[in-house]
Design a protein around this motif. Sequence first.
Motif, short mmCIF file in Angstrom:
data_model
loop_
_atom_site.label_atom_id
_atom_site.label_comp_id
_atom_site.label_asym_id
_atom_site.label_seq_id
_atom_site.Cartn_x
_atom_site.Cartn_y
_atom_site.Cartn_z
N GLY A 29 45.39 48.72 41.77
CA GLY A 29 45.10 47.75 40.73
C GLY A 29 44.84 46.41 41.37
N ILE A 30 43.82 45.69 40.90
CA ILE A 30 43.50 44.37 41.44
C ILE A 30 43.41 43.37 40.30
CG2 ILE A 30 41.78 42.99 42.66
CD1 ILE A 30 41.07 45.32 44.35
N ALA A 31 44.12 42.25 40.44
CA ALA A 31 44.03 41.17 39.47
C ALA A 31 42.85 40.29 39.86
CB ALA A 31 45.33 40.35 39.47
N VAL A 32 41.89 40.16 38.95
CA VAL A 32 40.65 39.43 39.25
C VAL A 32 40.44 38.34 38.21
CG1 VAL A 32 38.19 39.62 39.76
CG2 VAL A 32 39.68 41.59 40.14
N SER A 33 40.56 37.10 38.64
CA SER A 33 40.35 35.97 37.72
C SER A 33 38.89 35.60 37.58
CB SER A 33 41.13 34.75 38.22
OG SER A 33 40.57 34.27 39.43
N GLY A 34 38.11 35.92 38.60
CA GLY A 34 36.72 35.49 38.65
C GLY A 34 36.49 34.36 39.62
N GLY A 35 37.58 33.81 40.19
CA GLY A 35 37.46 32.82 41.24
C GLY A 35 37.05 33.47 42.55
N PRO A 36 36.71 32.66 43.57
CA PRO A 36 36.21 33.24 44.82
C PRO A 36 37.23 34.12 45.54
CG PRO A 36 36.59 30.87 45.03
CD PRO A 36 36.69 31.19 43.58
N ASP A 37 38.50 33.76 45.49
CA ASP A 37 39.50 34.54 46.21
C ASP A 37 39.64 35.94 45.63
OD1 ASP A 37 39.87 32.07 47.45
OD2 ASP A 37 41.61 31.57 46.21
N SER A 38 39.76 36.03 44.30
CA SER A 38 39.96 37.34 43.69
C SER A 38 38.67 38.17 43.72
CB SER A 38 40.47 37.19 42.26
OG SER A 38 39.54 36.54 41.43
N LEU A 39 37.51 37.52 43.66
CA LEU A 39 36.26 38.28 43.80
C LEU A 39 36.13 38.85 45.20
CD1 LEU A 39 33.56 36.26 41.82
CD2 LEU A 39 34.76 38.35 41.14
N ALA A 40 36.55 38.09 46.22
CA ALA A 40 36.54 38.61 47.59
C ALA A 40 37.48 39.82 47.70
CB ALA A 40 36.95 37.52 48.57
N LEU A 41 38.65 39.71 47.08
CA LEU A 41 39.60 40.83 47.09
C LEU A 41 38.99 42.05 46.41
CD1 LEU A 41 42.44 41.97 47.60
CD2 LEU A 41 43.16 40.94 45.44
N LEU A 42 38.33 41.85 45.30
CA LEU A 42 37.69 42.95 44.58
C LEU A 42 36.62 43.61 45.46
CD1 LEU A 42 37.31 44.42 41.79
CD2 LEU A 42 35.48 42.77 41.36
N ALA A 43 35.77 42.78 46.07
CA ALA A 43 34.69 43.32 46.91
C ALA A 43 35.24 44.08 48.11
CB ALA A 43 33.78 42.19 47.37
N LEU A 44 36.27 43.51 48.75
CA LEU A 44 36.86 44.17 49.91
C LEU A 44 37.56 45.48 49.51
CD1 LEU A 44 38.33 41.03 51.70
CD2 LEU A 44 36.62 42.58 52.67
N GLY A 45 38.30 45.43 48.42
CA GLY A 45 38.99 46.63 47.96
C GLY A 45 38.03 47.76 47.63
N HIS A 46 36.94 47.41 46.94
CA HIS A 46 35.96 48.41 46.56
C HIS A 46 35.26 48.99 47.79
CE1 HIS A 46 32.91 50.48 44.28
NE2 HIS A 46 31.94 49.75 44.81
N ALA A 47 34.97 48.14 48.78
CA ALA A 47 34.28 48.61 49.98
C ALA A 47 35.19 49.45 50.87
CB ALA A 47 33.75 47.42 50.78
N ALA A 48 36.46 49.07 50.97
CA ALA A 48 37.39 49.76 51.87
C ALA A 48 37.97 51.02 51.25
CB ALA A 48 38.53 48.81 52.26
N PHE A 49 38.11 51.04 49.92
CA PHE A 49 38.71 52.19 49.24
C PHE A 49 37.86 52.56 48.02
CE2 PHE A 49 42.03 49.70 51.28
CZ PHE A 49 42.66 50.65 52.07
#
Length: 315
Positions: A29-49
């Motif tokens: 599960g990833i908490a995504v606010s839409g700010g740059p930090d959480s969008l980076a986390l979303l992109a990395l999580g999706h690419a890695a897993f």
Amino acid sequence: MPNALPEAAIARFRSDLIDLAGSVPDRLGIAVSGGPDSLALLALGHAAFPGAVHAATVDHGLRPEAADEAAGVAAICAARDIPHETLILQGPPHGNVQGWARQHRYAALDAWAESQHLPFLLTAHHADDQLETLIMRINRGSGLGGLAGIRPRNGKILRPLLAWRRKELQRIVDAAGLVAFDDPGNQDDRFDRARLRKALAQADWLDPVAATRSAALLAEAEVALEWCAESWFARRVAERNGVHSLDPGGLPGELLRRLTLRCLRAVNPEARPRGSELDRLIAGLHEDRVATLAGVRCTGGTFWLFAPSPPRRKN
């Protein structure tokens, strides 16, 4: 088609997350606010897993733009076949608005993760956040536990970006071809963190990654002291008829503070005294005084006694 991220960044993130989780997670599960930090986390999580990520956005109901931002995150997730849900907090907020938002945000995310059977919930806290947190807590005179800062893991909550810089995450967002939303609260001088962030932007000689390493060492020291306190509690504290007796003789100050707090909580599990209140109590007990704190009657002397405070007399 979403842009590809640098392979080195994906490998780094994958390694960081596996170290925290202890194994390769099959659902995240990833908490995504839409700010740059959480969008980076979303992109990395999706690419890695790929295929493992589920996302949620919390609408605190504090800004009219929040609904559009949540819809924007939903669109980003839909383009990547990432399941997404918007969680709307029930207001109105009360007291400290940021404190209210944080408490209810985590409660909503935890409930969502439980409903989706997600073993881990990732948040996008990074090294710059850690430095800000440490400085704010130093400014408040926090003890060791507070100076351990943001923990990499707290139950199911994982923070795999604590060794990453804010500017690195912005580069990930740019590489992914994403446009982040701007939360005006990050620039609002009414908030301590916003003012500190502006000041730190002028202090490029400070190293947030080094601060993160220091916080990790302090967290290890906190664990060690708690282990010692548990051991010494068994040696120095006796209980009879609901009264706990502590032998304070010769104990170092920090260990004595922890044992005193444990005695308070042994009598009243809800006891959450401030550090200054605990210090005043200990000073009084050293002088053989009697005091009441958090519903506990505390008596000084050779042995310190902790008992439920008697009910107040009705007039």
